[in-house]
Design an enzyme around this catalytic site. Sequence first.
Site, mmCIF file in Angstrom:
data_model
loop_
_atom_site.group_PDB
_atom_site.id
_atom_site.type_symbol
_atom_site.label_atom_id
_atom_site.label_comp_id
_atom_site.label_asym_id
_atom_site.label_seq_id
_atom_site.Cartn_x
_atom_site.Cartn_y
_atom_site.Cartn_z
ATOM 1 N N CYS A 1 0.832 -1.202 0.000
ATOM 2 C CA CYS A 1 0.000 0.000 0.000
ATOM 3 C C CYS A 1 0.869 1.255 0.000
ATOM 4 C CB CYS A 1 -0.918 -0.059 1.224
ATOM 5 S SG CYS A 1 -1.569 1.510 1.784
ATOM 6 N N CYS B 1 0.275 3.850 2.725
ATOM 7 C CA CYS B 1 0.739 3.318 4.013
ATOM 8 C C CYS B 1 2.234 3.545 4.161
ATOM 9 C CB CYS B 1 0.480 1.814 4.103
ATOM 10 S SG CYS B 1 -1.246 1.346 4.013
#
Length: 145
Positions: A66, A69
Site C-alpha cells: 500500500c 501506508c
Amino acid sequence: MVKLVCFDCGQTNRVPQERLAAGPKCGTCGTPLMDGKAHEIDAETLAKAIRTDEAPLVVDFWAPWCGPCRMMGPEYSKAATALKGKARLVKLNTEQHQKAAAQFGIRGIPTLISFDKGRESARQSGALPAAQIEAFALRPSGAKG
Ligand SMILES: [Zn+2]
C-alpha cells in the site's frame, strides 16, 4: 499504576503513571514498554494490549503493498516519538494478519484506530501527517488543550 502489555513477550506490566515518560522496561524480558517507537506487532499481542493497556493505544492497519501506508510510515514514527510517555503506537500488517483486519472491519488502508481501556474510541482512514496523527492519538482522553 498503569497496566501495559510488553510488545515483545506479552507480559502485563504495572508502571507508575509518572514513570511512563522515563522509559519503563518490561519486568520479564527488559524490553522498553514505552520507547517512542512504532512497534510492529502480531494479532495476538494486539488483542492482549487492547484488553489490558491502560494508556492510549493507537494501531496503524497497513500493508507493504500500500503506497499511502508506506508514505505515512515515517510520519507515524515521528508521531510515536512525540507521544512517548502519553500513548503507544503500533502497526499491524493486514497482509500477515487478515483475520484480525476482518475482525476490526478494516475496509481500506491505512486505517488508524485508537483504543482506550479496551474500547475503540476513534477511527480514521487515509494517510495523515505526524501532527494529525498526534492529535488523533490524544483525542480520546481529551486531555490535550
Ligand atoms: Zn517483555
